[in-house]
Design a protein around this motif. Structure first.
Motif, PDB file in Angstrom:
ATOM      1  N   VAL A  12       0.840  -1.565  -0.185  1.00  0.00           N
ATOM      2  CA  VAL A  12       0.316   0.117  -0.580  1.00  0.00           C
ATOM      3  C   VAL A  12       0.980   1.811  -0.310  1.00  0.00           C
ATOM      4  O   VAL A  12       1.435   1.256   0.608  1.00  0.00           O
ATOM      5  N   GLN A  13       0.496   2.530  -0.903  1.00  0.00           N
ATOM      6  CA  GLN A  13       1.125   3.398  -0.507  1.00  0.00           C
ATOM      7  C   GLN A  13       0.507   4.577   0.618  1.00  0.00           C
ATOM      8  O   GLN A  13      -1.134   4.344   0.777  1.00  0.00           O
ATOM      9  N   GLU A  14       1.362   4.294   1.734  1.00  0.00           N
ATOM     10  CA  GLU A  14       1.012   5.142   2.648  1.00  0.00           C
ATOM     11  C   GLU A  14       1.085   6.521   2.546  1.00  0.00           C
ATOM     12  O   GLU A  14       0.982   7.394   3.431  1.00  0.00           O
ATOM     13  N   ALA A  15       1.625   6.724   1.869  1.00  0.00           N
ATOM     14  CA  ALA A  15       2.165   8.873   2.103  1.00  0.00           C
ATOM     15  C   ALA A  15       3.608   8.320   1.026  1.00  0.00           C
ATOM     16  O   ALA A  15       3.405   7.546  -0.114  1.00  0.00           O
ATOM     17  N   GLU A  16       3.103   9.998   0.461  1.00  0.00           N
ATOM     18  CA  GLU A  16       4.691  10.217  -0.561  1.00  0.00           C
ATOM     19  C   GLU A  16       5.935   9.875   0.273  1.00  0.00           C
ATOM     20  O   GLU A  16       6.669   9.143   0.882  1.00  0.00           O
ATOM     21  N   GLU A  17       6.205   8.500  -0.834  1.00  0.00           N
ATOM     22  CA  GLU A  17       7.615   7.940  -1.152  1.00  0.00           C
ATOM     23  C   GLU A  17       8.077   6.536   0.388  1.00  0.00           C
ATOM     24  O   GLU A  17       8.618   6.312  -0.232  1.00  0.00           O
ATOM     25  N   ILE A  18       6.450   6.392   0.513  1.00  0.00           N
ATOM     26  CA  ILE A  18       6.506   5.344   1.580  1.00  0.00           C
ATOM     27  C   ILE A  18       5.583   4.123   1.362  1.00  0.00           C
ATOM     28  O   ILE A  18       3.931   5.178   1.234  1.00  0.00           O
ATOM     29  N   VAL A  19       6.018   2.932   1.052  1.00  0.00           N
ATOM     30  CA  VAL A  19       4.829   1.956   1.353  1.00  0.00           C
ATOM     31  C   VAL A  19       4.919   0.799   2.487  1.00  0.00           C
ATOM     32  O   VAL A  19       5.932   1.418   2.998  1.00  0.00           O
ATOM     33  N   SER A  20       3.542   0.616   2.733  1.00  0.00           N
ATOM     34  CA  SER A  20       3.914  -0.475   4.132  1.00  0.00           C
ATOM     35  C   SER A  20       3.889  -1.806   3.243  1.00  0.00           C
ATOM     36  O   SER A  20       3.362  -1.999   2.270  1.00  0.00           O
ATOM     37  N   LEU A  21       4.219  -3.373   3.283  1.00  0.00           N
ATOM     38  CA  LEU A  21       4.017  -4.304   2.804  1.00  0.00           C
ATOM     39  C   LEU A  21       3.313  -5.065   4.479  1.00  0.00           C
ATOM     40  O   LEU A  21       3.919  -4.963   5.726  1.00  0.00           O
ATOM     41  N   GLU A  22       2.470  -6.082   3.672  1.00  0.00           N
ATOM     42  CA  GLU A  22       1.693  -7.308   4.974  1.00  0.00           C
ATOM     43  C   GLU A  22       2.559  -8.358   4.878  1.00  0.00           C
ATOM     44  O   GLU A  22       2.144  -8.439   3.084  1.00  0.00           O
ATOM     45  N   LEU A  23       2.637  -8.828   5.467  1.00  0.00           N
ATOM     46  CA  LEU A  23       3.983 -10.307   5.249  1.00  0.00           C
ATOM     47  C   LEU A  23       3.210 -11.222   6.074  1.00  0.00           C
ATOM     48  O   LEU A  23       2.542 -10.977   6.819  1.00  0.00           O
ATOM     49  N   ALA A  24       2.631 -12.394   5.093  1.00  0.00           N
ATOM     50  CA  ALA A  24       2.294 -13.824   5.467  1.00  0.00           C
ATOM     51  C   ALA A  24       3.069 -14.532   5.590  1.00  0.00           C
ATOM     52  O   ALA A  24       3.137 -14.643   4.516  1.00  0.00           O
ATOM     53  N   SER A  25       2.741 -15.796   6.387  1.00  0.00           N
ATOM     54  CA  SER A  25       2.939 -17.311   5.935  1.00  0.00           C
ATOM     55  C   SER A  25       2.921 -17.734   5.134  1.00  0.00           C
ATOM     56  O   SER A  25       1.354 -17.317   4.768  1.00  0.00           O
ATOM     57  N   VAL A  26       3.674 -18.470   3.806  1.00  0.00           N
ATOM     58  CA  VAL A  26       3.067 -19.060   3.046  1.00  0.00           C
ATOM     59  C   VAL A  26       1.642 -20.364   2.639  1.00  0.00           C
ATOM     60  O   VAL A  26       1.060 -20.491   2.161  1.00  0.00           O
ATOM     61  N   ASP A  27       1.837 -20.837   4.118  1.00  0.00           N
ATOM     62  CA  ASP A  27       0.908 -22.152   4.273  1.00  0.00           C
ATOM     63  C   ASP A  27      -0.131 -21.696   4.941  1.00  0.00           C
ATOM     64  O   ASP A  27      -0.449 -23.174   5.820  1.00  0.00           O
ATOM     65  N   GLY A  28      -0.422 -20.325   5.819  1.00  0.00           N
ATOM     66  CA  GLY A  28      -1.386 -20.027   6.870  1.00  0.00           C
ATOM     67  C   GLY A  28      -1.500 -20.739   8.176  1.00  0.00           C
ATOM     68  O   GLY A  28      -2.119 -19.897   8.898  1.00  0.00           O
ATOM     69  N   LYS A  29       0.030 -20.591   8.342  1.00  0.00           N
ATOM     70  CA  LYS A  29       0.287 -21.824  10.190  1.00  0.00           C
ATOM     71  C   LYS A  29       0.536 -19.987  10.008  1.00  0.00           C
ATOM     72  O   LYS A  29       1.020 -19.183  10.006  1.00  0.00           O
ATOM     73  N   PRO A  30       0.773 -19.621  11.895  1.00  0.00           N
ATOM     74  CA  PRO A  30       0.508 -18.339  12.977  1.00  0.00           C
ATOM     75  C   PRO A  30       2.940 -17.838  12.209  1.00  0.00           C
ATOM     76  O   PRO A  30       3.329 -19.048  12.370  1.00  0.00           O
ATOM     77  N   LEU A  31       2.909 -16.966  12.284  1.00  0.00           N
ATOM     78  CA  LEU A  31       4.203 -16.354  12.158  1.00  0.00           C
ATOM     79  C   LEU A  31       4.758 -16.442  13.593  1.00  0.00           C
ATOM     80  O   LEU A  31       3.721 -15.894  14.801  1.00  0.00           O
ATOM     81  N   PRO A  32       5.819 -16.723  13.435  1.00  0.00           N
ATOM     82  CA  PRO A  32       6.697 -16.365  15.827  1.00  0.00           C
ATOM     83  C   PRO A  32       6.330 -14.825  15.959  1.00  0.00           C
ATOM     84  O   PRO A  32       6.041 -13.459  15.268  1.00  0.00           O
ATOM     85  N   SER A  33       5.566 -15.344  17.420  1.00  0.00           N
ATOM     86  CA  SER A  33       5.376 -13.701  18.059  1.00  0.00           C
ATOM     87  C   SER A  33       6.497 -12.421  18.289  1.00  0.00           C
ATOM     88  O   SER A  33       7.493 -13.142  18.100  1.00  0.00           O
ATOM     89  N   PHE A  34       5.563 -11.702  18.287  1.00  0.00           N
ATOM     90  CA  PHE A  34       7.029 -10.421  18.830  1.00  0.00           C
ATOM     91  C   PHE A  34       6.756  -9.193  19.683  1.00  0.00           C
ATOM     92  O   PHE A  34       5.325  -9.828  20.042  1.00  0.00           O
ATOM     93  N   SER A  35       7.898  -9.309  19.374  1.00  0.00           N
ATOM     94  CA  SER A  35       7.392  -7.819  20.933  1.00  0.00           C
ATOM     95  C   SER A  35       7.258  -6.159  20.306  1.00  0.00           C
ATOM     96  O   SER A  35       7.803  -6.255  19.581  1.00  0.00           O
ATOM     97  N   ALA A  36       7.052  -5.390  21.006  1.00  0.00           N
ATOM     98  CA  ALA A  36       7.510  -4.283  19.911  1.00  0.00           C
ATOM     99  C   ALA A  36       8.504  -3.466  19.682  1.00  0.00           C
ATOM    100  O   ALA A  36       9.487  -3.886  21.134  1.00  0.00           O
ATOM    101  N   GLY A  37       8.892  -2.890  19.035  1.00  0.00           N
ATOM    102  CA  GLY A  37      10.187  -2.672  18.698  1.00  0.00           C
ATOM    103  C   GLY A  37      10.653  -3.795  17.692  1.00  0.00           C
ATOM    104  O   GLY A  37      11.979  -3.502  17.102  1.00  0.00           O
ATOM    105  N   ALA A  38      10.416  -4.544  17.698  1.00  0.00           N
ATOM    106  CA  ALA A  38      10.904  -5.745  16.644  1.00  0.00           C
ATOM    107  C   ALA A  38      10.947  -5.275  15.254  1.00  0.00           C
ATOM    108  O   ALA A  38       9.862  -4.401  14.718  1.00  0.00           O
ATOM    109  N   HIS A  39      12.108  -5.823  14.560  1.00  0.00           N
ATOM    110  CA  HIS A  39      12.552  -5.391  13.723  1.00  0.00           C
ATOM    111  C   HIS A  39      12.943  -6.059  12.587  1.00  0.00           C
ATOM    112  O   HIS A  39      13.311  -7.789  13.181  1.00  0.00           O
TER     113      HIS A  39
END
Ligand code: FES
Length: 318
Positions: A12-39
């Motif tokens: 999604v084009q979120e603003a001038e020069e900024i896009v977001s990418l939404e990523l999901a697992s290919v097999d529909g399984k949950p992704l590893p959990s994360f905590s705020a601030g993670a990359h």
């Protein structure tokens, strides 16, 4: 660090020069959990890996969302994300890692400059979720360049967020000194954004007497370094005794890699810590933003992807 294959389910084009990418697992399984601030590390193409903070709610495991600024000054990572990665593509990423953890505090102040909003937004979502007391300040050059403004304005925590625009009225600009004037023992501050913005927030906090362990920061991109005075030096590999000459214009990791001595790298600009190496002798010339001031002063480890040497010889513990 384990690798994951994920699918780009939304771009999604979120603003001038900024896009977001939404990523999901290919097999529909949950992704590893994360905590705020993670990359996550995103493998953009062969040999090109970049780090992007997760901006979605850290309670979610069905997706990771990243925001990417198209930076013409970068070495190609962000431009490739904008131009070459599309909805439906499959890409490799690392599991989430976190060097920018929220600590429990009575009150939290969040400061975001430009695309530095990504981990800060994730933190705001988490703090709102647990009912914590916080306040967020978000600076952008203009409304057109401010990503996620609508989502933030519609969020449950919208009343805790203050937008500041460089091109706006003086009355809405960030007036930092009064905000930071009375540091409290149970208040923590987090800042992410360009180097100048971080320095401004951190220096204002320091002048107001904030303890350094209550001020948390994460840089986007490398520090600006004057390389015009760089000279050659030597690096010795402790385990084999091999000595390599490092010319003035080449990073240590590149010289060693060409000679078959492999040090893992990721960002190659002193931000991620992947190449962190112990130093047994000699004095590094630190050029990274990863280690703390105290760790720099200890001089017993450094980031050879970007750092150099102040002494004629560095002996590395590899
Ligand atoms: Fe990221 Fe060296 S590779 S700090």
């Amino acid at each position: 660090m384990s690798q994951l294959t994920v699918k780009v389910v939304n771009k999604v084009q979120e603003a001038e020069e900024i896009v977001s990418l939404e990523l999901a697992s290919v097999d529909g399984k949950p992704l590893p959990s994360f905590s705020a601030g993670a990359h996550i590390d995103v493998h953009i193409r062969d040999g090109l890996i970049r780090q992007y903070s997760l901006l979605n709610d850290s309670a979610e495991q069905h997706r990771y969302v990243i925001g990417v600024l198209r930076d013409p000054e970068s070495r190609g990572g962000s431009i490739a994300v904008h131009d070459d990665i599309n909805q439906g593509d499959t890409i490799q990423i690392s599991s989430p890692k976190n060097h920018f953890e929220l600590v429990q505090a009575k009150r939290t102040l969040l400061f975001a400059g430009g695309i530095g909003v990504t981990p800060i937004l994730c933190m705001a979502r988490r703090l709102s979720h647990i009912g914590a007391d916080f306040e967020m300040h978000y600076n952008s050059r203009s409304p057109e360049r401010m990503a996620f403004r609508e989502a933030i304005s519609n969020a449950a925590f919208a009343d805790k967020v203050h937008f500041h625009f460089d091109n706006g009225e003086d009355s809405q600009k960030l007036d930092l000194a009064p905000l930071l004037a009375n540091p409290q023992a149970d208040t923590h501050l987090y800042v992410c954004g360009p180097t100048g913005y971080i320095d401004f927030v951190v220096n204002t906090a320091k002048q107001a007497g904030w303890p350094s362990d209550h001020v948390h920061l994460e840089y986007f991109g490398a520090a600006e370094v004057d390389t015009s005075g760089d000279t050659s030096f030597e690096v010795k590999i402790a385990s084999t005794g091999q000595v390599f000459a490092i010319p003035a214009d080449k990073p240590i990791t590149q010289v060693l890699d060409e000679a078959g001595v492999f040090i893992p790298v990721s960002c190659e600009e002193g931000v991620c810590g992947t190449c962190l190496t112990r130093v047994l002798e000699g004095t590094p010339d630190h050029r990274d933003l990863y280690l703390t001031d105290a760790e720099h002063e200890a001089n017993d480890q450094f980031t050879p992807c970007c750092s150099r040497s102040k002494s004629p010889l560095l002996v590395l513990d590899i």
